[in-house]
Write an enzyme that holds these catalytic residues in place. Structure first.
Site, mmCIF file in Angstrom:
data_model
loop_
_atom_site.group_PDB
_atom_site.id
_atom_site.type_symbol
_atom_site.label_atom_id
_atom_site.label_comp_id
_atom_site.label_asym_id
_atom_site.label_seq_id
_atom_site.Cartn_x
_atom_site.Cartn_y
_atom_site.Cartn_z
ATOM 1 N N SER A 1 -32.018 42.094 -136.507
ATOM 2 C CA SER A 1 -30.564 42.273 -136.569
ATOM 3 C C SER A 1 -29.950 41.222 -137.483
ATOM 4 O O SER A 1 -30.534 40.171 -137.748
ATOM 5 C CB SER A 1 -29.956 42.173 -135.167
ATOM 6 O OG SER A 1 -30.146 40.871 -134.641
ATOM 7 N N GLU B 1 -16.087 46.329 -144.325
ATOM 8 C CA GLU B 1 -15.947 47.442 -145.268
ATOM 9 C C GLU B 1 -17.255 47.813 -145.967
ATOM 10 O O GLU B 1 -17.656 48.983 -145.975
ATOM 11 C CB GLU B 1 -14.891 47.088 -146.322
ATOM 12 C CG GLU B 1 -14.699 48.192 -147.362
ATOM 13 C CD GLU B 1 -14.086 47.682 -148.651
ATOM 14 O OE1 GLU B 1 -13.664 48.511 -149.454
ATOM 15 O OE2 GLU B 1 -14.071 46.447 -148.844
ATOM 16 N N ALA C 1 -20.109 49.292 -129.453
ATOM 17 C CA ALA C 1 -21.029 48.233 -129.877
ATOM 18 C C ALA C 1 -20.319 47.130 -130.646
ATOM 19 O O ALA C 1 -20.961 46.150 -131.041
ATOM 20 C CB ALA C 1 -22.143 48.830 -130.743
ATOM 21 N N LYS D 1 -26.945 37.430 -122.524
ATOM 22 C CA LYS D 1 -26.196 36.171 -122.496
ATOM 23 C C LYS D 1 -25.000 36.232 -121.546
ATOM 24 O O LYS D 1 -24.359 35.206 -121.275
ATOM 25 C CB LYS D 1 -25.745 35.802 -123.906
ATOM 26 C CG LYS D 1 -26.903 35.465 -124.846
ATOM 27 C CD LYS D 1 -26.425 35.186 -126.248
ATOM 28 C CE LYS D 1 -27.585 34.755 -127.145
ATOM 29 N NZ LYS D 1 -28.614 35.795 -127.306
ATOM 30 N N VAL E 1 -33.099 35.522 -135.773
ATOM 31 C CA VAL E 1 -34.008 34.455 -136.150
ATOM 32 C C VAL E 1 -35.073 34.906 -137.152
ATOM 33 O O VAL E 1 -35.450 34.140 -138.047
ATOM 34 C CB VAL E 1 -34.660 33.863 -134.873
ATOM 35 C CG1 VAL E 1 -35.561 34.888 -134.194
ATOM 36 C CG2 VAL E 1 -35.443 32.610 -135.210
ATOM 37 N N SER F 1 -23.761 45.471 -123.925
ATOM 38 C CA SER F 1 -23.583 44.080 -123.530
ATOM 39 C C SER F 1 -24.819 43.275 -123.935
ATOM 40 O O SER F 1 -25.597 43.695 -124.789
ATOM 41 C CB SER F 1 -23.323 43.979 -122.019
ATOM 42 O OG SER F 1 -22.986 42.664 -121.652
ATOM 43 N N ILE G 1 -10.836 47.139 -133.632
ATOM 44 C CA ILE G 1 -10.579 47.704 -132.305
ATOM 45 C C ILE G 1 -9.423 46.994 -131.617
ATOM 46 O O ILE G 1 -8.927 47.469 -130.593
ATOM 47 C CB ILE G 1 -11.844 47.625 -131.421
ATOM 48 C CG1 ILE G 1 -12.307 46.166 -131.267
ATOM 49 C CG2 ILE G 1 -12.951 48.513 -131.985
ATOM 50 C CD1 ILE G 1 -13.435 45.981 -130.281
ATOM 51 N N ASN H 1 -32.270 40.052 -127.411
ATOM 52 C CA ASN H 1 -32.239 40.053 -128.870
ATOM 53 C C ASN H 1 -32.962 41.269 -129.426
ATOM 54 O O ASN H 1 -33.966 41.721 -128.868
ATOM 55 C CB ASN H 1 -32.917 38.785 -129.404
ATOM 56 C CG ASN H 1 -32.247 37.528 -128.909
ATOM 57 O OD1 ASN H 1 -31.259 37.088 -129.458
ATOM 58 N ND2 ASN H 1 -32.797 36.942 -127.849
ATOM 59 N N VAL H 2 -32.439 41.778 -130.526
ATOM 60 C CA VAL H 2 -33.115 42.875 -131.217
ATOM 61 C C VAL H 2 -33.698 42.348 -132.515
ATOM 62 O O VAL H 2 -33.080 41.533 -133.210
ATOM 63 C CB VAL H 2 -32.161 44.062 -131.486
ATOM 64 C CG1 VAL H 2 -31.844 44.785 -130.206
ATOM 65 C CG2 VAL H 2 -30.889 43.605 -132.175
#
Length: 635
Positions: A470, A329, A376, A422, A474, A419, A355, A466-467
């Site tokens: 995010s 929320e 996403a 991983k 890390v 996706s 979802i 990885n982005v």
């Protein structure tokens, strides 16, 4: 006398600036004085004194023409201590306008009949002397300001880049009140090293750079926008600068077009994200805009790191309607505020929903009939899903199936699923759950194409690593640990990961979504892998907290040392975009995949038996081999 000059300069330079009318009066006085000097040089001192007051009156009349020139060029509006070549040019042009007007007027009107006659030579001499004195005064004021005030209080900087970007930064520093003074430029080009640029030397970018900066008292390196990529790709230079405690300032925007105004105040201290090696990613914005403009677009996980950036980018293409779904929320409320602030003209419906709630999702599809879906939403944390495989099935797998089926039912044009790397040779529950999602979307697309299922939806999957930055990743974790004094926790000395900026990843998601024709799994070029231990060391150096330690904690449940982008049985074919490839994967029929997911969901609903759930997942995805996990006994 020296004390008097010091008091005067201190009084002047501590003021903000003289008002423009004082500079205008000063320039007018110079014009009159120059005219008197020019007349004296022509006729001698005695004749000048004899007609002194009539000469002054004549010069005051000619001053009208100079005032026109001053007004035209605004030569009096600049701050003298920040005078630049542009200001000197304005002064010369203003005086040139005046002398031209005087010559033109004298051709038309016989001014000499009512004023003291001045020869053409005197007028030209007046122009030369006045221009020289105005230039000299401005240069001296700037010189004394730089010597007495800037040099004593400003921080000395080097600028990396001796081309237009670096020059623009230097001009910005010199043209306004700044806490910096440019002490030199750094260039990779040997042809530049023997030259001066804007009065300072150009130095080579070599192993002596740190020693040179220490000798010159320079602790700040400003990076030209044109040299950003060179710096990212020179990790040795980054390490040397960080180890020496040199502060690096970089342009705060993604890119500089070379034309827009570049100010040194737009620089920011670099983050580790700025320094990871990566190449510029270009996408076909026109094709994306053509497809998404005036369309209804539904985005799941819209409050997450990827979903929120997809929302921003899609909104920039003027969709007819945005439907934003997330079960978090507060983050979704932040997206709601962002949309109202940045895109007030784009209708954006923010729905706090899961979802997995099929009835609610169907109501949304039935009402808005989205033409494009960007999916996403997912549980993504490996250790969490390792402990909660039932939730991975309920949310990631069954939630994706619900959204995909509704997209077909309500004739969505394209369904783009986000996706992860991983999913390749998965070693954990989360990665396997995403691989099952890929299999379902691909099999559903093939079923539509062969006519066994009625529909028009094209399903496209995008797979990347990885982005940066995010939630829960890390780098934010390391930043918090550094603030707390350490230690930085790294699971293994040799663990590596692929990284990509969130905006860059989302650009490629949109590009893949527009170019896909259905059933493709697009694999993004993630660049060079990064060793997490090296990342931690570099962040410690950049923070200046060299006493912070690194603690190796051991691989977490389900974690592997090296992320893969392709299955061993897969290969790739190129696409129309150099950063996107198409994976050729093992394909299963829709009936088989759907039945297996039915079984998984039933097992989940009948008591959340972790071992039973994972065992079934391994049957559906044979390449799923658990690592550092209680599920290894099932392999």
């Amino acid at each position: 006398m020296k004390d008097f000059i010091t008091r005067i300069t201190t009084w002047y330079f501590t003021k903000n600036a003289f008002p423009y009318w004082m500079i205008l009066i000063y320039d007018c006085a110079i014009v009159v004085a120059s005219g008197v000097l020019a007349h004296t040089l022509t006729v001698g001192v005695i004749r000048t004194l004899t007609s002194f007051w009539s000469l002054i009156a004549t010069l005051c009349c000619y001053l009208v023409f100079y005032l026109i020139g001053f007004r035209t060029m605004h030569s009096y509006s600049g701050v003298m201590r920040y005078s630049s070549f542009v200001d000197l040019t304005r002064v010369a042009c203003a005086n040139l306008i005046a002398i031209v007007l005087i010559f033109a007027t004298r051709k038309i009107v016989n001014i000499d009949a009512i004023l003291t006659p001045l020869a053409w030579k005197e007028l030209v001499t007046t122009f030369i002397i006045a221009t020289t004195l105005m230039w000299t005064s401005r240069i001296l004021v700037k010189y004394f300001y730089d010597i007495y005030f800037v040099s004593s209080s400003a921080q000395r900087v080097f600028i990396y880049g001796a081309q237009e970007g670096g020059i623009a930064l230097a001009k910005s520093i010199r043209s306004q009140e700044s806490q910096y003074i440019v002490s030199g430029f750094i260039s990779d080009n040997p042809n530049d090293w023997t030259h001066l640029l804007m009065g300072v030397k150009i130095y080579p970018n070599d192993e002596n750079l740190i020693k040179l900066m220490r000798q010159r008292g320079v602790k700040i390196l400003m990076i030209s926008p044109k040299k950003t990529e060179d710096l990212r790709n020179n990790q040795d230079m980054i390490d040397r600068l960080a180890q020496a405690g040199v502060k690096m300032l970089m342009y705060s925007r993604q890119e500089w077009d070379g034309k827009s105004n570049l100010q040194h105040t737009q620089l920011k201290e670099v983050d580790i994200e700025d320094l990871l090696p990566r190449n510029q990613i270009e996408v076909d914005l026109d094709s994306i805009r053509t497809i998404l403009q005036d369309k209804c677009v539904l985005i799941t996980g819209a409050a997450g790191s990827i979903g929120s950036e997809i929302t921003r980018q899609v909104a920039s293409f003027n969709p007819r309607q945005l439907v934003l779904i997330d079960q978090a929320e507060t983050p979704l409320h932040d997206i709601r505020l962002m949309m109202s602030r940045q895109f007030p003209d784009i209708p954006a419906l923010t729905l706090t929903a899961s979802i997995t709630h099929k009835i609610h999702m169907e109501t949304i599809f039935a009402k808005y009939k989205p033409e494009y879906v960007f999916h996403a939403a997912a549980y993504k944390h490996v250790p969490m899903m390792e402990d909660n495989p039932g939730e991975a099935i309920a949310n990631n797998v069954d939630g994706t199936r619900i959204m995909a089926d509704l997209a077909v039912k309500y004739e969505t044009k394209k369904f783009v699923m986000v996706s992860t790397d991983k999913a390749v040779n998965p070693t954990n529950v989360m990665g396997c759950s995403k691989r099952i999602c890929e299999m379902y979307c691909q099999s559903l697309d093939m079923a539509i194409k062969d006519g066994s299922i009625q529909g028009c939806t094209q399903f496209v999957t995008t797979r990347f690593g990885n982005v940066l930055g995010s939630n829960g990743s890390v780098i934010p974790l390391f930043k918090e640990q550094i603030k707390a004094g350490g230690p930085l926790t790294v699971t293994h000395p040799d663990i590596i990961r692929y990284f990509m900026l969130i905006p860059e990843a989302c650009k490629l998601v949109l590009q893949a979504g527009t170019m896909g024709h259905g059933s493709e799994i697009f694999v993004f070029d993630m660049g060079k892998p990064v060793r997490i231990a090296d990342l931690a060391k570099r962040m410690i150096k950049l923070s200046g907290a060299n006493d912070v330690e690194i603690k190796y904690t051991g691989l977490r449940d389900g974690e592997k040392l090296y992320e893969e982008l392709l299955n061993q049985e897969e290969n790739t074919i190129p696409s129309s975009h150099p950063k996107i490839k198409i994976a050729k994967v093992r394909e299963l029929g829709y009936d088989v995949v759907n039945a297996e997911i039915d079984d998984l969901v039933k097992i989940t609903q009948n008591g959340y038996d972790d071992m039973a759930i994972v065992k079934k997942m391994k049957e559906l995805v044979p390449e799923f081999k658990s690592k550092h996990s209680k599920y290894e006994v099932l392999d």
